[in-house]
Design a protein around this motif. Sequence first.
Motif, PDB file in Angstrom:
ATOM      1  N   MET A 115      11.512  15.697  -0.186  1.00 16.26           N
ATOM      2  CA  MET A 115      11.222  15.510  -1.605  1.00 16.26           C
ATOM      3  C   MET A 115      12.484  15.645  -2.469  1.00 16.26           C
ATOM      4  O   MET A 115      12.529  16.440  -3.411  1.00 16.26           O
ATOM      5  N   PRO A 116      13.523  14.875  -2.195  1.00 18.25           N
ATOM      6  CA  PRO A 116      14.763  15.004  -2.974  1.00 18.25           C
ATOM      7  C   PRO A 116      14.570  14.766  -4.461  1.00 18.25           C
ATOM      8  O   PRO A 116      15.315  15.299  -5.285  1.00 18.25           O
ATOM      9  N   GLU A 117      13.559  13.963  -4.816  1.00 13.92           N
ATOM     10  CA  GLU A 117      13.331  13.665  -6.232  1.00 13.92           C
ATOM     11  C   GLU A 117      12.967  14.914  -7.033  1.00 13.92           C
ATOM     12  O   GLU A 117      13.244  14.995  -8.244  1.00 13.92           O
ATOM     13  N   VAL A 118      12.362  15.915  -6.366  1.00 18.44           N
ATOM     14  CA  VAL A 118      12.008  17.160  -7.055  1.00 18.44           C
ATOM     15  C   VAL A 118      13.269  17.899  -7.489  1.00 18.44           C
ATOM     16  O   VAL A 118      13.381  18.357  -8.636  1.00 18.44           O
ATOM     17  N   PHE A 119      14.230  17.996  -6.598  1.00 17.49           N
ATOM     18  CA  PHE A 119      15.476  18.702  -6.908  1.00 17.49           C
ATOM     19  C   PHE A 119      16.312  17.908  -7.913  1.00 17.49           C
ATOM     20  O   PHE A 119      16.890  18.482  -8.834  1.00 17.49           O
ATOM     21  N   ASP A 120      16.348  16.589  -7.728  1.00 16.45           N
ATOM     22  CA  ASP A 120      17.093  15.751  -8.673  1.00 16.45           C
ATOM     23  C   ASP A 120      16.529  15.883 -10.085  1.00 16.45           C
ATOM     24  O   ASP A 120      17.272  15.877 -11.072  1.00 16.45           O
ATOM     25  N   SER A 121      15.201  16.019 -10.186  1.00 17.26           N
ATOM     26  CA  SER A 121      14.571  16.066 -11.509  1.00 17.26           C
ATOM     27  C   SER A 121      15.013  17.285 -12.317  1.00 17.26           C
ATOM     28  O   SER A 121      15.034  17.240 -13.549  1.00 17.26           O
ATOM     29  N   VAL A 172       7.764   9.096   6.294  1.00 20.60           N
ATOM     30  CA  VAL A 172       7.848   7.954   5.381  1.00 20.60           C
ATOM     31  C   VAL A 172       8.986   8.158   4.391  1.00 20.60           C
ATOM     32  O   VAL A 172       9.940   7.370   4.332  1.00 20.60           O
ATOM     33  N   GLN A 173       8.904   9.231   3.624  1.00 24.55           N
ATOM     34  CA  GLN A 173       9.927   9.455   2.611  1.00 24.55           C
ATOM     35  C   GLN A 173      11.265   9.855   3.214  1.00 24.55           C
ATOM     36  O   GLN A 173      12.314   9.429   2.762  1.00 24.55           O
ATOM     37  N   GLY A 174      11.224  10.698   4.245  1.00 24.14           N
ATOM     38  CA  GLY A 174      12.446  11.017   4.968  1.00 24.14           C
ATOM     39  C   GLY A 174      12.892  12.460   4.888  1.00 24.14           C
ATOM     40  O   GLY A 174      12.519  13.209   3.992  1.00 24.14           O
TER      41      GLY A 174
END
Length: 489
Positions: A59-65, A212-214
Amino acid sequence: MKQIVIIGAGLGGLAASIKLASQGIKVDVYEKNSYAGGKMMPISMGSYNFDFGPNTMTMPEVFDSVFEEAGVNPRDYFEWIKLDHHTRNFDHDGSSFVMSTDTDVMIEQFEKLDPYAATHYKSYLNEVDRLYRLSKSSFFPKMFTSWQDYMSPSLFQAVLKVRPLEKMNHFHERFFRNPLMLKAFNRYATYIGSSPYLSPATFAMIGYLEMVQGVYYIKGGNTTLANAMEQLAIELGVTFHFETLVTKIHVGIDRAERIETEDGKVQYIDEVIINGDLLKVYPSLVDEVHRPSFRDATITKVSPSISAFVIMVGLSSKLDLIHHQVYFSYDYKKEFEELFNGAWPEDPTIYISNSSYTDSAVSPDGDNLFILVNAPPTVNHSEVSLENYKEKIYSKLENHGLPIRKHRVVEKILGPDEIENRFHAFRGALYGISSNSLRNSFLRPSNQSKDIKNIYFAGGSTHPGGGSPMVVISGKNVAKHIISQARND
């Protein structure tokens, strides 16, 4: 201006501090250790560098956010590296397969090892996709503060759709037949410190994240993330107090008024966020008379998640290892029965992270192996010599062709007792309360004290649960709630 104090500089506390400070709120963070990141602890021995945890990032998008919502580019602070073929799994008989985000690669392996899975794998991916999207929209973004929050009709309908009454193992048996495949996918229950034979199938959604997401790694070591978050927080005006233990929260009439540190210093507060193990830290800071909804007797009845036994060993050479690998026990179900009955497994499953495979700079002279086996929580568990257990692990790995003793240069071990003391973790549990029951899976402790309205909680022992992305989400949710409340005052 409101004065917010955060107790604990783990990922949840860091995320909350950044969100609050970006809105101009004054934040002080108190941390008993000398670094930020909590269990994301850096350890160096000579030229060998290790991340205590977490080793698997999703869930890299969580940290990026966290960075994006503060108005900065996360790539100016850290860099993701995606691991397409990320985990090699071995059974007791030496058979193996590699987990990959490439569906064709997975099906090609299944055709040889598990023909049933080869024809059902795309259905599996569709179902874990559905479970994840429901959870992401219905559970993750909300800050639960009372039972009423859980009882909304829309949330109740969402709960019914995420297979709450089916066990994870039963769910995976719908799609896989080979024992190694079942073990590999059932292992997702350990990401929440629980048993796949007891925890709900809902958590099979982790398969979406990995398949899927990685799976990702952060260049320079995953602890780089904590350093980056600390840097941004400081840039936004957050004040950190490292090596400063908060020993008491003084409570007035239903409100926390001030905190007190070990050296007797006092700071007055408007709101306080406890970023630590709720079961351990909250009762240690607030007298029981002020928390009738969270009494000591209730805490003692809680079923904790599993703990861990960790070996960090630097080698003089490179072995035949990728970034992640798992060596499974013969009887996986028996292993979990032993763990949750307080016993150290006779035949433990062994996980190894070797970040030098991806990033040679963190260990230029040889492999840096982070070896983890599941262990029972402290108190009422069988006694074991950690040195002897280490040798058991090494012997099992030698049987799999990994002569660690022969190439060992540096070494450090940590057991459940040290995890409990170092991280103030309830009974050494890595994820607070286990998710081995429906109640503990869906009715996690809320993010706000029921008795003291200006005390909030962020971390893996509260909603939405364990794992680094969930911890960050909890910190963000609490911060958003405080910001919203401040605007309404």
